[in-house]
Motif scaffolding. Structure first.
Motif, mmCIF file in Angstrom:
data_model
loop_
_atom_site.group_PDB
_atom_site.id
_atom_site.type_symbol
_atom_site.label_atom_id
_atom_site.label_comp_id
_atom_site.label_asym_id
_atom_site.label_seq_id
_atom_site.Cartn_x
_atom_site.Cartn_y
_atom_site.Cartn_z
ATOM 1 N N ARG A 236 -0.510 0.444 -22.649
ATOM 2 C CA ARG A 236 -0.019 0.454 -21.267
ATOM 3 C C ARG A 236 -1.058 -0.044 -20.276
ATOM 4 N N VAL A 237 -0.577 -0.781 -19.281
ATOM 5 C CA VAL A 237 -1.407 -1.248 -18.186
ATOM 6 C C VAL A 237 -0.661 -0.962 -16.880
ATOM 7 N N ARG A 238 -1.420 -0.593 -15.845
ATOM 8 C CA ARG A 238 -0.818 -0.337 -14.538
ATOM 9 C C ARG A 238 -1.321 -1.377 -13.541
ATOM 10 N N ILE A 239 -0.386 -2.085 -12.911
ATOM 11 C CA ILE A 239 -0.715 -3.033 -11.851
ATOM 12 C C ILE A 239 -0.354 -2.378 -10.523
ATOM 13 N N SER A 240 -1.298 -2.392 -9.577
ATOM 14 C CA SER A 240 -1.112 -1.694 -8.306
ATOM 15 C C SER A 240 -1.426 -2.612 -7.138
ATOM 16 N N ARG A 241 -0.690 -2.407 -6.052
ATOM 17 C CA ARG A 241 -0.975 -3.110 -4.802
ATOM 18 C C ARG A 241 -0.240 -2.414 -3.667
ATOM 19 N N VAL A 242 -0.869 -2.327 -2.509
ATOM 20 C CA VAL A 242 -0.184 -1.846 -1.311
ATOM 21 C C VAL A 242 0.497 -3.038 -0.657
ATOM 22 N N ILE A 243 1.814 -2.939 -0.484
ATOM 23 C CA ILE A 243 2.592 -3.970 0.193
ATOM 24 C C ILE A 243 2.797 -3.514 1.635
ATOM 25 N N ARG A 244 2.448 -4.355 2.590
ATOM 26 C CA ARG A 244 2.515 -3.946 3.994
ATOM 27 C C ARG A 244 3.931 -4.089 4.528
ATOM 28 N N GLY A 245 4.741 -3.088 4.167
ATOM 29 C CA GLY A 245 6.127 -3.009 4.589
ATOM 30 C C GLY A 245 6.699 -1.684 4.144
ATOM 31 N N PRO A 246 7.824 -1.230 4.739
ATOM 32 C CA PRO A 246 8.421 0.053 4.358
ATOM 33 C C PRO A 246 9.062 0.004 2.976
ATOM 34 N N VAL A 247 9.214 1.185 2.374
ATOM 35 C CA VAL A 247 9.709 1.282 1.001
ATOM 36 C C VAL A 247 11.071 0.612 0.839
ATOM 37 N N GLN A 248 12.021 0.909 1.711
ATOM 38 C CA GLN A 248 13.368 0.358 1.547
ATOM 39 C C GLN A 248 13.349 -1.163 1.605
ATOM 40 N N THR A 249 12.540 -1.722 2.494
ATOM 41 C CA THR A 249 12.471 -3.175 2.614
ATOM 42 C C THR A 249 11.859 -3.795 1.368
#
Length: 325
Positions: free
Chosen positions: A180-193
């Protein structure tokens, strides 16, 4: 030392730990809902934790294991009963067997985490509710109090490490175990969008393209569990077409979905992708845990530059879909 009090009430079958931190509640909250951060302090010293699942929503679940100095493992899980973002969450906390299933031989507890602002930062109150006096005595004899307080003593270092979890960092991969590998990133937008951008074909064709110079002529979205999806790409002007298909296994909009994935025209087992979207300060933490059939396949796929391609797509998502014109 952040822990200020530990109180045990044998009549009420509770243990309450209070700790104060010199940061806003939003920063402390993010440390608990971001798997990259919580696994840096959840295990006591010498027993670092690895979270293979962490979806902080009502009905969601966390799965983790702690690794001892000699390689031994101890597993656990949370089942989220209530979640008030930024304020509190309640979980059923239990031990897990090596295959990840709840360990029926050990008691589970309820734990309530409450986050409150103070004049100097924030306060975290952790209240554990035991099912019986016997369970309370058993878990305390196993070192639960010492383990919990020792873990909380490690939180300050994580809170101070702003650079490792900044919202403007590119997508990054972390190996969780042999498959298993986890790819992570903060996306600058709300969850629903962000969720909609992953499930609207018109939007997906605008950003889910990887490097420049590609188009997405086929984008068939699975809408219900059991449905199949199919995505295909080709170079501008045609040529070098490739694609992926798979089945939707789980769906809990707008926070989590699980799909299978295999490359079209390639024989052999594929992968399983677990997408989780979590609201955090600065936007939406997107994590994708990919399970491959073996370490060789995992390493070969990562070696293709997959994560760099994902980062290019995520940057395009922010710039062309989530940013108002």
């Amino acid at each position: 030392m952040p822990v200020t009090t530990v109180e045990k009430d044998l009549d009420a079958l509770t243990m309450t730990v209070v700790a104060d931190f010199p940061v806003p509640t939003s920063r402390l909250w993010d440390a608990y809902v971001d798997p990259r951060q919580i696994e840096k302090f959840w295990g006591p010293p010498g027993w670092p934790a690895t979270f293979t699942r962490h979806d902080v929503t009502v009905g969601g679940r966390s799965e983790y294991y702690m690794t001892g100095p000699d390689g031994e493992r101890a597993g656990g899980y949370w089942e989220f009963l209530t979640v008030e973002p930024g304020r509190s969450f309640e979980v059923r906390d239990g031990f897990a067997t090596p295959d990840g299933e709840p360990d029926a031989d050990l008691p589970s507890t309820r734990m309530v985490y409450t986050f409150k602002p103070t004049g100097t930062g924030s306060r975290l109150m952790t209240r554990t509710i035991f099912p019986s006096l016997e369970a309370l005595e058993q878990l305390l004899s196993m070192g639960m109090e010492e383990g919990l307080t020792a873990a909380m003593e490690q939180v300050d270092a994580v809170l101070a490490d702003l650079a490792s979890f900044a919202a403007d960092l590119p997508a990054a991969a972390q190996l969780l175990d042999d498959t298993r590998v986890r790819i992570s990133r903060v996306i600058r937008g709300p969850v629903q969008t962000v969720w909609d951008a992953h499930h609207d074909p018109a939007l997906m064709r605008r950003w889910m393209l990887g490097p420049d110079g590609w188009t997405m002529p086929v984008c068939e979205v699975a809408t219900s569990v059991g449905d199949t999806y199919r995505n295909e790409w080709e170079r501008d002007g045609g040529g070098d077409r490739f694609g992926f298909t798979g089945e939707l296994l789980e769906s809990a909009p707008p926070y989590r979905e699980v799909t299978t994935e295999r490359m079209i025209g390639v024989e052999g087992p594929g992968a399983v992708n677990e997408l989780t979207l979590t609201p955090v300060d600065g936007g939406t933490l997107l994590t994708v845990v990919v399970t491959y059939p073996d370490a060789e396949t995992r390493d070969a796929v990562l070696g293709t530059g997959m994560v760099d391609g994902m980062e290019t797509s995520y940057a395009r998502l922010e710039a062309e879909v989530l940013t108002p014109a």
